[in-house]
Scaffold this motif. Structure first.
Motif, PDB file in Angstrom:
ATOM      1  N   LEU A  26       0.825  -1.203   0.000  1.00  4.41           N
ATOM      2  CA  LEU A  26       0.000   0.000   0.000  1.00  4.41           C
ATOM      3  C   LEU A  26       0.862   1.257   0.000  1.00  4.41           C
ATOM      4  CD1 LEU A  26      -2.506  -1.102   2.765  1.00  4.41           C
ATOM      5  CD2 LEU A  26      -2.872  -1.170   0.297  1.00  4.41           C
ATOM      6  N   PRO A  27       0.420   2.297  -0.711  1.00  2.00           N
ATOM      7  CA  PRO A  27       1.130   3.573  -0.684  1.00  2.00           C
ATOM      8  C   PRO A  27       0.702   4.371   0.538  1.00  2.00           C
ATOM      9  CG  PRO A  27      -0.740   3.713  -2.162  1.00  2.00           C
ATOM     10  CD  PRO A  27      -0.712   2.308  -1.626  1.00  2.00           C
ATOM     11  N   LEU A  28       1.601   4.526   1.502  1.00  2.88           N
ATOM     12  CA  LEU A  28       1.196   5.182   2.745  1.00  2.88           C
ATOM     13  C   LEU A  28       1.864   6.516   3.001  1.00  2.88           C
ATOM     14  CD1 LEU A  28       0.765   2.244   5.264  1.00  2.88           C
ATOM     15  CD2 LEU A  28      -0.936   3.412   3.880  1.00  2.88           C
ATOM     16  N   GLY A  29       2.472   7.070   1.991  1.00  3.21           N
ATOM     17  CA  GLY A  29       3.082   8.380   2.179  1.00  3.21           C
ATOM     18  C   GLY A  29       3.971   8.714   1.017  1.00  3.21           C
ATOM     19  N   GLN A  30       4.718   9.792   1.199  1.00  2.00           N
ATOM     20  CA  GLN A  30       5.665  10.192   0.166  1.00  2.00           C
ATOM     21  C   GLN A  30       6.810  10.973   0.794  1.00  2.00           C
ATOM     22  OE1 GLN A  30       3.247  12.387  -2.558  1.00  2.00           O
ATOM     23  NE2 GLN A  30       3.504  14.301  -1.492  1.00  2.00           N
ATOM     24  N   THR A  31       7.934  10.961   0.112  1.00  2.00           N
ATOM     25  CA  THR A  31       9.095  11.691   0.587  1.00  2.00           C
ATOM     26  C   THR A  31       8.895  13.186   0.331  1.00  2.00           C
ATOM     27  OG1 THR A  31      10.256  11.584  -1.524  1.00  2.00           O
ATOM     28  CG2 THR A  31      10.601   9.740   0.018  1.00  2.00           C
ATOM     29  N   ASP A  32       9.803  13.979   0.824  1.00  2.00           N
ATOM     30  CA  ASP A  32       9.740  15.430   0.594  1.00  2.00           C
ATOM     31  C   ASP A  32       9.828  15.772  -0.886  1.00  2.00           C
ATOM     32  OD1 ASP A  32       9.523  15.908   3.301  1.00  2.00           O
ATOM     33  OD2 ASP A  32      11.676  16.226   3.574  1.00  2.00           O
ATOM     34  N   THR A  33      10.427  14.871  -1.671  1.00  2.00           N
ATOM     35  CA  THR A  33      10.544  15.115  -3.106  1.00  2.00           C
ATOM     36  C   THR A  33       9.415  14.479  -3.909  1.00  2.00           C
ATOM     37  OG1 THR A  33      11.978  13.186  -3.368  1.00  2.00           O
ATOM     38  CG2 THR A  33      13.056  15.315  -2.978  1.00  2.00           C
ATOM     39  N   GLY A  34       8.428  13.905  -3.216  1.00  2.54           N
ATOM     40  CA  GLY A  34       7.256  13.364  -3.889  1.00  2.54           C
ATOM     41  C   GLY A  34       7.328  11.898  -4.271  1.00  2.54           C
ATOM     42  N   LEU A  35       8.404  11.219  -3.900  1.00  2.00           N
ATOM     43  CA  LEU A  35       8.498   9.793  -4.201  1.00  2.00           C
ATOM     44  C   LEU A  35       7.595   9.005  -3.255  1.00  2.00           C
ATOM     45  CD1 LEU A  35      12.349   9.415  -4.702  1.00  2.00           C
ATOM     46  CD2 LEU A  35      10.572   9.440  -6.468  1.00  2.00           C
ATOM     47  N   PRO A  36       6.947   7.965  -3.759  1.00  2.00           N
ATOM     48  CA  PRO A  36       6.033   7.205  -2.905  1.00  2.00           C
ATOM     49  C   PRO A  36       6.771   6.351  -1.874  1.00  2.00           C
ATOM     50  CG  PRO A  36       6.216   6.173  -5.045  1.00  2.00           C
ATOM     51  CD  PRO A  36       6.993   7.462  -5.124  1.00  2.00           C
ATOM     52  N   ILE A  37       6.154   6.220  -0.723  1.00  2.00           N
ATOM     53  CA  ILE A  37       6.638   5.323   0.323  1.00  2.00           C
ATOM     54  C   ILE A  37       5.548   4.279   0.521  1.00  2.00           C
ATOM     55  CG2 ILE A  37       7.252   5.082   2.752  1.00  2.00           C
ATOM     56  CD1 ILE A  37       8.187   8.002   2.665  1.00  2.00           C
ATOM     57  N   GLY A  38       5.920   3.032   0.383  1.00  5.48           N
ATOM     58  CA  GLY A  38       4.941   1.962   0.512  1.00  5.48           C
ATOM     59  C   GLY A  38       5.278   1.042   1.663  1.00  5.48           C
ATOM     60  N   VAL A  39       4.302   0.247   2.027  1.00  7.27           N
ATOM     61  CA  VAL A  39       4.480  -0.742   3.072  1.00  7.27           C
ATOM     62  C   VAL A  39       3.788  -2.021   2.607  1.00  7.27           C
ATOM     63  CG1 VAL A  39       2.432  -0.028   4.348  1.00  7.27           C
ATOM     64  CG2 VAL A  39       4.275  -1.152   5.550  1.00  7.27           C
ATOM     65  N   GLN A  40       4.363  -3.149   2.968  1.00  5.96           N
ATOM     66  CA  GLN A  40       3.764  -4.422   2.611  1.00  5.96           C
ATOM     67  C   GLN A  40       3.293  -5.127   3.871  1.00  5.96           C
ATOM     68  OE1 GLN A  40       5.938  -6.982  -0.050  1.00  5.96           O
ATOM     69  NE2 GLN A  40       4.935  -8.800   0.739  1.00  5.96           N
ATOM     70  N   PHE A  41       2.057  -5.596   3.835  1.00  8.84           N
ATOM     71  CA  PHE A  41       1.487  -6.375   4.930  1.00  8.84           C
ATOM     72  C   PHE A  41       1.281  -7.799   4.447  1.00  8.84           C
ATOM     73  CE2 PHE A  41      -0.049  -2.042   5.725  1.00  8.84           C
ATOM     74  CZ  PHE A  41       0.343  -1.867   7.043  1.00  8.84           C
ATOM     75  N   SER A  42       1.517  -8.753   5.323  1.00 10.18           N
ATOM     76  CA  SER A  42       1.279 -10.165   5.022  1.00 10.18           C
ATOM     77  C   SER A  42       0.204 -10.687   5.958  1.00 10.18           C
ATOM     78  CB  SER A  42       2.552 -10.983   5.230  1.00 10.18           C
ATOM     79  OG  SER A  42       3.555 -10.564   4.338  1.00 10.18           O
ATOM     80  N   GLY A  43      -0.576 -11.622   5.450  1.00  5.72           N
ATOM     81  CA  GLY A  43      -1.655 -12.180   6.256  1.00  5.72           C
ATOM     82  C   GLY A  43      -1.549 -13.684   6.384  1.00  5.72           C
TER      83      GLY A  43
END
Length: 69
Positions: A26-43
């Motif tokens: 999931l995309p949960l944020g972005q850096t100061d320069t606009g690059l996406p920050i994602g996180v992966q969850f496992s179930g």
């Protein structure tokens, strides 16, 4: 060199692929320069519903940025 680059971006996906357990990125944020920050969850095996419910709750709390925005 190519294997090292691949491992930087897919470190956790092979475990889910091999086990057949669900995962979601999931995309949960972005850096100061606009690059996406994602996180992966496992179930747990067969528990895709929990991951989808988590995604819906996170997006409701802070809508995901759409492409082109």
């Amino acid at each position: 060199a190519q294997l090292e680059r691949l491992l930087r971006y897919t470190t956790f996906t092979p475990a889910n692929n091999a086990s057949g357990s669900p995962a979601i990125s999931l995309p949960l944020g972005q850096t100061d320069t606009g690059l996406p920050i994602g996180v992966q969850f496992s179930g747990r095996h067969g528990d895709e519903r929990t991951l989808l419910e988590l995604a819906f709750e996170l997006e409701d709390a802070q809508p995901f940025r759409r492409l082109g925005q």
